[in-house]
Scaffold this motif. Sequence first.
Motif, PDB file in Angstrom:
ATOM      1  N   VAL A  18       7.274   3.642   5.548  1.00 16.01           N
ATOM      2  CA  VAL A  18       6.649   2.325   5.425  1.00 16.01           C
ATOM      3  C   VAL A  18       5.764   2.282   4.192  1.00 16.01           C
ATOM      4  N   PHE A  19       4.983   3.370   3.970  1.00 14.97           N
ATOM      5  CA  PHE A  19       4.092   3.410   2.806  1.00 14.97           C
ATOM      6  C   PHE A  19       4.890   3.387   1.514  1.00 14.97           C
ATOM      7  N   SER A  20       5.982   4.165   1.498  1.00 13.63           N
ATOM      8  CA  SER A  20       6.809   4.212   0.294  1.00 13.63           C
ATOM      9  C   SER A  20       7.444   2.868   0.012  1.00 13.63           C
ATOM     10  N   ALA A  21       7.942   2.220   1.073  1.00  8.47           N
ATOM     11  CA  ALA A  21       8.590   0.917   0.888  1.00  8.47           C
ATOM     12  C   ALA A  21       7.601  -0.119   0.398  1.00  8.47           C
ATOM     13  N   SER A  22       6.362  -0.052   0.934  1.00 10.65           N
ATOM     14  CA  SER A  22       5.365  -1.047   0.533  1.00 10.65           C
ATOM     15  C   SER A  22       4.911  -0.864  -0.893  1.00 10.65           C
ATOM     16  N   ALA A  23       5.164   0.337  -1.455  1.00  7.36           N
ATOM     17  CA  ALA A  23       4.725   0.600  -2.820  1.00  7.36           C
ATOM     18  C   ALA A  23       5.782   0.265  -3.853  1.00  7.36           C
ATOM     19  N   GLN A  24       6.933  -0.234  -3.429  1.00 11.00           N
ATOM     20  CA  GLN A  24       8.015  -0.521  -4.359  1.00 11.00           C
ATOM     21  C   GLN A  24       7.738  -1.794  -5.146  1.00 11.00           C
ATOM     22  N   PRO A  25       8.328  -1.925  -6.350  1.00 13.21           N
ATOM     23  CA  PRO A  25       8.173  -3.156  -7.120  1.00 13.21           C
ATOM     24  C   PRO A  25       8.723  -4.355  -6.360  1.00 13.21           C
ATOM     25  N   ASP A  50      -2.939 -10.498   9.588  1.00 14.13           N
ATOM     26  CA  ASP A  50      -3.013  -9.365   8.675  1.00 14.13           C
ATOM     27  C   ASP A  50      -1.777  -8.485   8.830  1.00 14.13           C
ATOM     28  N   SER A  51      -1.244  -8.004   7.709  1.00 15.28           N
ATOM     29  CA  SER A  51      -0.102  -7.098   7.739  1.00 15.28           C
ATOM     30  C   SER A  51      -0.066  -6.289   6.460  1.00 15.28           C
ATOM     31  N   LEU A  52       0.242  -4.993   6.584  1.00 16.90           N
ATOM     32  CA  LEU A  52       0.347  -4.123   5.417  1.00 16.90           C
ATOM     33  C   LEU A  52       1.750  -4.128   4.828  1.00 16.90           C
ATOM     34  N   THR A  53       2.708  -4.621   5.564  1.00 16.71           N
ATOM     35  CA  THR A  53       4.107  -4.509   5.131  1.00 16.71           C
ATOM     36  C   THR A  53       4.816  -5.842   5.006  1.00 16.71           C
ATOM     37  N   TYR A 230      -3.141   1.968  -3.534  1.00 17.67           N
ATOM     38  CA  TYR A 230      -4.505   2.459  -3.677  1.00 17.67           C
ATOM     39  C   TYR A 230      -5.513   1.323  -3.546  1.00 17.67           C
ATOM     40  N   PHE A 231      -5.187   0.178  -4.112  1.00 18.84           N
ATOM     41  CA  PHE A 231      -6.055  -0.991  -4.010  1.00 18.84           C
ATOM     42  C   PHE A 231      -5.710  -1.852  -2.799  1.00 18.84           C
ATOM     43  N   GLY A 232      -4.547  -1.615  -2.196  1.00 19.57           N
ATOM     44  CA  GLY A 232      -4.145  -2.418  -1.044  1.00 19.57           C
ATOM     45  C   GLY A 232      -3.901  -3.859  -1.409  1.00 19.57           C
ATOM     46  N   MET A 233      -3.233  -4.092  -2.555  1.00 18.27           N
ATOM     47  CA  MET A 233      -3.031  -5.458  -3.004  1.00 18.27           C
ATOM     48  C   MET A 233      -1.861  -5.527  -3.979  1.00 18.27           C
TER      49      MET A 233
END
Length: 340
Positions: A18-25, A50-53, A230-233
Motif C-alpha cells: 500500500v505504501f509503495s503504491a501510494s508513492a507512485q507518480p 480521511d484516507s491515505l490511499t 514523507y510529507f503525506g501529500m
Amino acid sequence: MKTLPVLALCLLILALGVFSASAQPVISAKSGTVSYHEGAVLVGDKALEDSLTRFEDVKENAILRTQEGRAEILLTPGVILRVGENSSFKMIANRLIDTRLELLSGSATIEADEIAKDTSVTMVCKDATATILKTGFYRFDAEPARIKVFAGAAQVHMGEQTVQVSGGKTATISGTEASIERFDAADTDSLDRWSRRRNELLAMANVSSAKSLRDNGATLSSGMWRWNPYFGMMTFIPASGRMCNPYWGSCFWSPVMVSRMYYVPPAPVYNANNGFGGGTPSYTGMAATSSGYSGTMAASSSVSAVSSAPAASSSGSTAASSAGSSSVGHGGASSGGHGH
C-alpha cells in the motif's frame, strides 16, 4: 503456533504494498482530484473522509461544497484550485484540454505554477468567464462577483465584452460589464494566506519527490502530480527545467534540475603556487529525516552559487525560500492534512 508469524508477515507485505503504491507518480488523466481537505467538505451529498490511499474525484456536473472547512483540488498539471470555507463550485468539464468550473458561492483561489501545452482552465463567476492565461495567483469571489489577479493574466468574457485582467488588477462584475481597478496585492485574507502556506508545502515536498525520480532514472514527457509519503501529500513535478510562481517566488524542480538544490560550493584549497582556490564541486546526498527534507533547500547561497548556469524557469525567480519539517501522513504539515 506458526499462524501468528505468517499472519504478521502477510500484514507487513500488504502494508508495504500500500505504501509503495501510494508513492507512485500520478499521471493526470482528468481534472478534479481532491488532494487535501480539512473540516467539513462534501462532494454531492457525500462527506469526504480521511484516507491515505484513496482520493475523491469531482466528476463532471458534480458540486463540491465546504462548510467549516477547506479543500484543495488538482486541476491540470501545475494548476491547483483551493476552496474557502462556506463555498461551493460545480465541475462543468474535467478534461485537461478543457477544464471548466463555476463558482456558485463563497470564494476560491487558483494557483498556476505551470500551464502545460494543450491544457486550459476556465472559471465561471456569475456572468463572467475567466480563462487563466499565465502562471500566477488568482482569487474569485461570488458576492460581490469579483476576479482578482495577484500575478499573471486572465482573459475575462462578459456578454460581448472581452477584457484582459493583468497582475495587480481586479475585475468587479456587474451584469455583463466589468470595472477594472488596481488593488493592493498585500491586502490578503485567511484564504489567500492559507493558499500560500499550501503552496510552500507543495514546493518543499517537490524537492525530495523530484530527487527520488532522478535517483531512479525516471524521465518525464510531461508534468505530473506525485504522492510524497514523507510529507503525506501530493506535489507537482515539472517535466523539465524549474517552474516558479511569479507571485510567491516558490519553485518546482524537475528531476533533471533538482540536483542544483543539493549543490555544495567547494571548500577553498590552499596551493603553494597559486594561493587559495576552489576544490572539486560536489552535490550532497539527502539526509534521512522524518520529513524527507535534507535542509539544503534553505541554503539560498547554494542555489546562487550556480545561478550563472542556464536554468529553465517560467518566471526567472529564485528557488523556494522557506522550509520546515512535518509529520508523515495526511495531516503531517503545518496546515494539516485531511482533517487531522
